[in-house]
Design a protein around this motif. Structure first.
Motif, PDB file in Angstrom:
ATOM      1  N   GLU A  23      61.815  51.568   5.180  1.00 26.23           N
ATOM      2  CA  GLU A  23      62.625  52.066   5.972  1.00 26.23           C
ATOM      3  C   GLU A  23      63.335  53.255   5.241  1.00 26.23           C
ATOM      4  OE1 GLU A  23      62.665  49.199   6.046  1.00 26.23           O
ATOM      5  OE2 GLU A  23      61.935  48.394   7.799  1.00 26.23           O
ATOM      6  N   ASP A  24      64.207  52.834   4.535  1.00 28.95           N
ATOM      7  CA  ASP A  24      64.847  53.963   3.699  1.00 28.95           C
ATOM      8  C   ASP A  24      64.068  55.145   2.994  1.00 28.95           C
ATOM      9  OD1 ASP A  24      67.583  53.318   4.456  1.00 28.95           O
ATOM     10  OD2 ASP A  24      67.589  51.721   3.022  1.00 28.95           O
TER      11      ASP A  24
ATOM     12  N   TRP B 235      60.886  57.489  13.784  1.00 34.92           N
ATOM     13  CA  TRP B 235      61.718  56.295  13.860  1.00 34.92           C
ATOM     14  C   TRP B 235      62.728  55.903  12.610  1.00 34.92           C
ATOM     15  CZ3 TRP B 235      60.569  53.039   9.730  1.00 34.92           C
ATOM     16  CH2 TRP B 235      59.418  53.230   9.076  1.00 34.92           C
TER      17      TRP B 235
ATOM     18  N   ARG C 233      63.705  49.901  -5.431  1.00 34.89           N
ATOM     19  CA  ARG C 233      64.498  48.563  -4.823  1.00 34.89           C
ATOM     20  C   ARG C 233      64.990  48.634  -3.161  1.00 34.89           C
ATOM     21  NH1 ARG C 233      66.598  45.644  -9.208  1.00 34.89           N
ATOM     22  NH2 ARG C 233      65.755  46.582 -11.113  1.00 34.89           N
ATOM     23  N   LEU C 234      64.581  49.954  -2.714  1.00 34.33           N
ATOM     24  CA  LEU C 234      65.122  50.266  -1.451  1.00 34.33           C
ATOM     25  C   LEU C 234      63.670  49.828  -0.486  1.00 34.33           C
ATOM     26  CD1 LEU C 234      66.766  53.622  -1.399  1.00 34.33           C
ATOM     27  CD2 LEU C 234      67.784  51.519  -1.342  1.00 34.33           C
ATOM     28  N   PRO C 235      64.428  49.209   0.858  1.00 36.05           N
ATOM     29  CA  PRO C 235      63.253  48.954   1.797  1.00 36.05           C
ATOM     30  C   PRO C 235      62.460  50.046   2.311  1.00 36.05           C
ATOM     31  CG  PRO C 235      65.425  48.576   2.619  1.00 36.05           C
ATOM     32  CD  PRO C 235      65.597  48.828   1.256  1.00 36.05           C
TER      33      PRO C 235
ATOM     34  N   PHE D  95      76.478  55.137 -12.675  1.00 34.99           N
ATOM     35  CA  PHE D  95      75.207  56.025 -13.021  1.00 34.99           C
ATOM     36  C   PHE D  95      75.382  55.923 -14.748  1.00 34.99           C
ATOM     37  CE2 PHE D  95      71.442  58.558 -12.831  1.00 34.99           C
ATOM     38  CZ  PHE D  95      70.772  58.201 -11.971  1.00 34.99           C
TER      39      PHE D  95
ATOM     40  N   MET E 272      60.856  56.195   3.709  1.00 32.86           N
ATOM     41  CA  MET E 272      60.472  56.994   4.688  1.00 32.86           C
ATOM     42  C   MET E 272      61.385  58.172   4.946  1.00 32.86           C
ATOM     43  SD  MET E 272      57.244  55.831   5.034  1.00 32.86           S
ATOM     44  CE  MET E 272      56.760  56.604   6.692  1.00 32.86           C
TER      45      MET E 272
ATOM     46  N   CYS F  20      71.132  48.692 -11.213  1.00 31.32           N
ATOM     47  CA  CYS F  20      70.134  49.519 -10.568  1.00 31.32           C
ATOM     48  C   CYS F  20      70.348  48.799  -9.076  1.00 31.32           C
ATOM     49  CB  CYS F  20      68.715  49.430 -11.178  1.00 31.32           C
ATOM     50  SG  CYS F  20      68.694  50.441 -12.373  1.00 31.32           S
TER      51      CYS F  20
ATOM     52  N   ALA G  65      54.605  48.538   8.332  1.00 33.23           N
ATOM     53  CA  ALA G  65      55.835  49.001   7.790  1.00 33.23           C
ATOM     54  C   ALA G  65      56.142  50.467   7.850  1.00 33.23           C
ATOM     55  CB  ALA G  65      55.836  48.440   6.250  1.00 33.23           C
TER      56      ALA G  65
ATOM     57  N   SER H 248      62.603  41.753  -6.021  1.00 36.37           N
ATOM     58  CA  SER H 248      64.231  41.736  -5.071  1.00 36.37           C
ATOM     59  C   SER H 248      63.937  41.863  -3.507  1.00 36.37           C
ATOM     60  CB  SER H 248      65.279  42.655  -5.812  1.00 36.37           C
ATOM     61  OG  SER H 248      64.440  43.896  -5.607  1.00 36.37           O
TER      62      SER H 248
ATOM     63  N   ASP I 117      63.608  57.942 -15.079  1.00 34.00           N
ATOM     64  CA  ASP I 117      63.395  56.567 -14.738  1.00 34.00           C
ATOM     65  C   ASP I 117      64.371  55.624 -14.076  1.00 34.00           C
ATOM     66  OD1 ASP I 117      61.557  56.881 -16.655  1.00 34.00           O
ATOM     67  OD2 ASP I 117      62.493  55.816 -18.475  1.00 34.00           O
ATOM     68  N   GLU I 118      65.797  56.250 -14.500  1.00 33.26           N
ATOM     69  CA  GLU I 118      66.865  55.209 -13.779  1.00 33.26           C
ATOM     70  C   GLU I 118      66.835  55.321 -12.174  1.00 33.26           C
ATOM     71  OE1 GLU I 118      67.381  57.903 -16.040  1.00 33.26           O
ATOM     72  OE2 GLU I 118      67.797  56.707 -17.773  1.00 33.26           O
ATOM     73  N   MET I 119      66.703  56.624 -11.740  1.00 38.76           N
ATOM     74  CA  MET I 119      66.648  57.021 -10.319  1.00 38.76           C
ATOM     75  C   MET I 119      65.369  56.362  -9.714  1.00 38.76           C
ATOM     76  SD  MET I 119      69.001  58.099  -8.443  1.00 38.76           S
ATOM     77  CE  MET I 119      69.074  57.402  -7.042  1.00 38.76           C
TER      78      MET I 119
ATOM     79  N   ASN J 213      63.812  53.683 -10.619  1.00 37.84           N
ATOM     80  CA  ASN J 213      63.890  52.157 -10.796  1.00 37.84           C
ATOM     81  C   ASN J 213      64.910  51.885  -9.475  1.00 37.84           C
ATOM     82  OD1 ASN J 213      65.141  49.676 -11.150  1.00 37.84           O
ATOM     83  ND2 ASN J 213      65.083  49.696 -13.391  1.00 37.84           N
ATOM     84  N   ILE J 214      65.952  52.523  -9.148  1.00 38.58           N
ATOM     85  CA  ILE J 214      67.048  52.421  -8.012  1.00 38.58           C
ATOM     86  C   ILE J 214      66.100  52.445  -6.825  1.00 38.58           C
ATOM     87  CG2 ILE J 214      68.916  53.330  -6.814  1.00 38.58           C
ATOM     88  CD1 ILE J 214      69.875  54.262  -9.748  1.00 38.58           C
TER      89      ILE J 214
ATOM     90  N   MET K 229      70.447  46.711 -16.735  1.00 33.72           N
ATOM     91  CA  MET K 229      69.766  47.432 -16.017  1.00 33.72           C
ATOM     92  C   MET K 229      69.456  46.889 -14.678  1.00 33.72           C
ATOM     93  SD  MET K 229      68.243  50.492 -16.540  1.00 33.72           S
ATOM     94  CE  MET K 229      67.278  51.498 -15.677  1.00 33.72           C
TER      95      MET K 229
ATOM     96  N   ILE L 175      74.310  52.894 -16.141  1.00 33.63           N
ATOM     97  CA  ILE L 175      72.461  52.679 -15.949  1.00 33.63           C
ATOM     98  C   ILE L 175      71.951  53.552 -16.964  1.00 33.63           C
ATOM     99  CG2 ILE L 175      70.628  53.127 -14.259  1.00 33.63           C
ATOM    100  CD1 ILE L 175      72.587  52.691 -11.902  1.00 33.63           C
TER     101      ILE L 175
ATOM    102  N   ALA M 235      71.045  50.683  -5.640  1.00 30.53           N
ATOM    103  CA  ALA M 235      70.078  50.518  -4.420  1.00 30.53           C
ATOM    104  C   ALA M 235      70.865  49.941  -3.258  1.00 30.53           C
ATOM    105  CB  ALA M 235      69.069  49.688  -4.804  1.00 30.53           C
TER     106      ALA M 235
END
Lengths: 232, 159
Positions: free
Chosen positions: A34-35, B147, A30-32, B89, A37, B108, A140, A64, A22-24, A26-27, B104, B92, B112
């Protein structure tokens, strides 16, 4: 022995790699894009997670990341240049980012019929009509998907074609509705011939004709809006 | 006061008003299951100290807005997440286990932000992940979106 081996194989197929916790999850949500992909190639479990429809939904709902919304504008002033689009901030109208249409060829143009969840539904090239194809384009991820052709041929005589595009959350499915009138649009009178209505489903990449009575013209083939599960 | 016990047998006393920011403990108290010491078998004392520090600081979240302490809280949060990757971690995992939503969110997001723009190699090293993709699978992913793997913004440093 053979049995044991095959059941082990089956297990590894069902659980190809332990999913990140769950934790990973969740993290990563939150990434755009591009990351994400790029991080599909970190390991198997990340690769599977990032493709998972539940994760994609979680990512789309991540506040966010999507604090702002954008307007997309088509730059077609100079047709000799690669046709591209520009994203503008919907508050200040300031230019945010240029987007390059992956299929662009000089002198050819595309026409956007709808947009939903960041995916554009479009026709390319607009001329000649006989070589036009329908596409989904996600700027995107820079991915483009050609929709199969409808089995219903366009008549040579005058006709009027209308599209609607949207996402059905209950089915996690993108759909297109196509309405073909066998006559030019008419603002005052109902159609004299019943229009042919078809639904395209992305999951099956196929068109299905539906029986529906439509006693009026949808006149505009552009300026479609998709909101809360309905195409207008 | 509520007593919490870490997995290395250390006990901590926390004010009830602070500890009920954890949905899990709040439910335990409401159900009458928190009479003596609450054992937390998943959390070590080092991590629990950090969590309690956060809970005590955020005890009067609602009041902060009235008294103008919001900036103070923001500064605390910024300082709070300034810790090593492994430590972050652990916090978290504890926040997820104890169900402390705000903590959390904070941790998190910080994690990120650290992964943003990193190269695949750097991420594997930071998180000690072994690449179990075959060369073909990896190449296929790269070919899918070349890309994403190039550009000056990609950060190959590990920190």
């Amino acid at each position: 022995m053979e049995n044991k081996e095959s059941s082990f194989l089956l297990l590894t197929m069902i659980f190809p790699a332990d999913p990140p916790g769950d934790e990973m999850t969740n993290i990563l949500s939150r990434l755009p894009i591009e990351d994400l992909m790029k991080f599909r190639s970190v390991c198997k479990s990340w690769s599977n997670l990032i493709r998972d429809p539940c994760f994609i939904n979680m990512h789309m709902n991540q506040r966010s990341l999507y604090k702002e919304s954008y307007l997309i504008g088509k730059d077609s002033l100079d047709v000799t240049e690669n046709e591209c689009c520009t994203l503008y901030s919907d508050e200040t109208f300031a230019e945010h980012k240029k987007l390059e249409f992956p299929l662009c060829e000089p002198t050819k143009s595309f026409e956007v019929f709808g947009c939903c969840n960041g995916v554009l539904f479009l026709l390319y090239p607009t001329t000649p009509r006989s070589s036009s194809k329908l596409y989904f384009w996600n700027p995107a991820t820079k991915m483009i998907k050609n929709l199969c052709r409808s089995p219903v041929q366009l008549p040579d005589v005058s006709n009027h074609l209308v599209f609607g595009f949207g996402y059905v959350p209950q089915l996690d499915e993108y759909k297109v509705v196509r309405i073909l009138y066998h006559e030019e649009r008419n603002l005052t009178d109902p159609p004299t011939l019943p229009p042919v209505v078809e639904i395209y489903s992305l999951k099956t990449n196929s068109w299905t004709k539906i029986e529906i009575e439509l006693s009026y013209f949808i006149t505009s083939h552009m300026a479609k809006t998709f909101l809360d599960g309905s195409a207008y | 006061m509520v007593k919490l016990k870490s997995n290395d047998d250390k006990e901590f006393e926390v004010e009830e008003a602070a500890v009920i920011q954890s949905e899990m403990i709040k439910n335990m108290i409401e159900d009458g299951c928190a009479t003596s010491v609450i054992p937390l078998p998943n959390i070590d004392s080092k991590t629990l100290i950090k969590v309690i520090e956060y809970l005590n600081k955020h005890i009067n979240m609602g009041k902060a807005a009235e008294t103008g302490e919001e900036d103070d809280l923001k500064e605390f949060d910024e300082q709070f997440v300034n810790m090593g990757w492994e430590e972050l971690f652990d916090v978290i995992m504890a926040a997820n286990y104890l169900n402390i939503h705000e903590l959390m969110e904070l941790c998190c997001q910080s994690a990120a932000d650290r992964l943003k723009n990193k190269s695949v190699r750097a991420v594997r090293e930071m998180l000690k992940i072994t690449n179990d993709l075959t060369e073909e699978e990896e190449q296929e992913i790269i070919n899918d979106a070349p890309w994403a793997f190039e550009g000056p913004e990609i950060d190959d440093t590990v920190n």
